[in-house]
Motif scaffolding. Structure first.
Motif, short mmCIF file in Angstrom:
data_model
loop_
_atom_site.label_atom_id
_atom_site.label_comp_id
_atom_site.label_asym_id
_atom_site.label_seq_id
_atom_site.Cartn_x
_atom_site.Cartn_y
_atom_site.Cartn_z
N VAL A 136 0.86 -1.18 0.00
CA VAL A 136 0.00 0.00 0.00
C VAL A 136 0.89 1.23 0.00
O VAL A 136 2.09 1.16 0.27
N SER A 137 0.29 2.38 -0.28
CA SER A 137 1.06 3.62 -0.34
C SER A 137 1.24 4.22 1.05
O SER A 137 0.56 3.84 2.01
N LEU A 138 2.15 5.19 1.13
CA LEU A 138 2.34 5.92 2.37
C LEU A 138 1.04 6.58 2.81
O LEU A 138 0.69 6.58 3.99
N GLU A 139 0.31 7.14 1.85
CA GLU A 139 -0.95 7.81 2.17
C GLU A 139 -1.98 6.83 2.72
O GLU A 139 -2.72 7.16 3.66
N GLU A 140 -2.01 5.62 2.18
CA GLU A 140 -2.94 4.61 2.69
C GLU A 140 -2.56 4.18 4.11
O GLU A 140 -3.44 3.95 4.95
N LEU A 141 -1.27 4.07 4.37
CA LEU A 141 -0.83 3.75 5.73
C LEU A 141 -1.24 4.86 6.70
O LEU A 141 -1.67 4.59 7.82
N ALA A 142 -1.10 6.11 6.26
CA ALA A 142 -1.50 7.23 7.12
C ALA A 142 -3.00 7.18 7.40
O ALA A 142 -3.44 7.43 8.53
N ASN A 143 -3.79 6.85 6.40
CA ASN A 143 -5.24 6.80 6.57
C ASN A 143 -5.68 5.67 7.50
O ASN A 143 -6.76 5.73 8.08
N ASP A 144 -4.83 4.67 7.63
CA ASP A 144 -5.15 3.50 8.46
C ASP A 144 -4.67 3.66 9.90
O ASP A 144 -4.79 2.74 10.71
N ARG A 145 -4.15 4.84 10.24
CA ARG A 145 -3.46 5.01 11.52
C ARG A 145 -4.38 4.78 12.73
O ARG A 145 -3.93 4.24 13.75
N TYR A 146 -5.64 5.19 12.64
CA TYR A 146 -6.51 5.07 13.82
C TYR A 146 -6.77 3.61 14.16
O TYR A 146 -6.74 3.23 15.34
N GLY A 147 -7.02 2.80 13.15
CA GLY A 147 -7.25 1.39 13.40
C GLY A 147 -6.03 0.69 13.95
O GLY A 147 -6.12 -0.14 14.87
#
Length: 223
Positions: A136-147
């Motif tokens: 996945v992209s860096l942006e997708e990792l950032a979006n997944d941070r809360y979970g």
């Protein structure tokens, strides 16, 4: 003089930086370029940090081996003396379980540090490495941070950990190797947008930094 090779954005490097500070060991600090293969080739190691090159030519790359070697080199203040074996093993067990979650949380914040986020080609290489590693992209990792943080909190129980550290001041009651590991592991989490660590853990970071004479904010772009 020993040479310490590190990147600002790697927790294992910050762990060693804290230990060197706590023991007031004189050393030369070297920050290679992110894509500098030549330096590591000359050292005879893979492109990774930390690297500690001793005066006698020994090269250490494992942060925990480095901690024990530093303790032998300069016993005061002791890093392992205050630790009971059960305490150390409990911390190691947590780190083994948390490693994957921590890495997913570190990934989006590394570009906040000099040597990566302020260098377009280095950042592009880093993003490509994340895509290859995680799919996945860096942006997708950032979006997944809360979970991911919720999973880490369930494992760690940050509020209870903060209360424990507030009561005892340090992991073993006295500053030890456990504190340089724990502070280095957790400090960068606060850089995640929307994630707030308990205030008692933030105060704990300050205590560890005071003992070591090291500011873990060093290396932040604009810091």
């Amino acid at each position: 003089m020993m040479r310490f090779y590190h990147f600002w954005f790697e927790p294992a490097s910050e762990c060693v930086r804290l230990a060197l500070g706590a023991k007031a060991i004189e050393h030369e600090r070297i920050i290679p370029d992110y894509d500098d293969d030549e330096t590591f080739f000359e050292l005879g190691v893979a492109r990774q940090v930390p690297v500690l090159l001793w005066d006698d030519g020994r090269v250490h790359t494992d942060s925990q081996i480095i901690l024990r070697a530093l303790d032998a080199y300069r016993p005061d203040p002791p890093l392992f003396g205050p630790l009971q074996d059960a305490q150390w093993q409990a911390l190691q067990a947590w780190r083994a379980q948390a490693a994957g979650l921590l890495e997913r949380l570190y990934a989006p914040v590394r570009p906040a540090y000099r040597g990566l986020g302020d260098h377009p080609s280095h950042l592009a290489s880093y993003k490509a490495s994340l895509a290859a590693r995680f799919g996945v992209s860096l942006e997708e990792l950032a979006n997944d941070r809360y979970g991911v943080y919720a999973q880490l909190d369930a494992l760690t129980q940050f509020k209870a950990l903060g209360a424990f550290l507030a009561q005892h001041r340090f992991y073993a009651g006295t500053f030890s190797a456990a504190d340089v590991l724990l502070a280095a592991d957790l400090f960068a989490l606060q850089l995640q947008d929307g994630i707030t660590l308990p205030i008692d853990i933030m105060y704990y970071f300050e205590r560890v930094q005071d003992v070591c004479g090291v500011d873990l904010r060093d290396g932040l772009i604009g810091g």
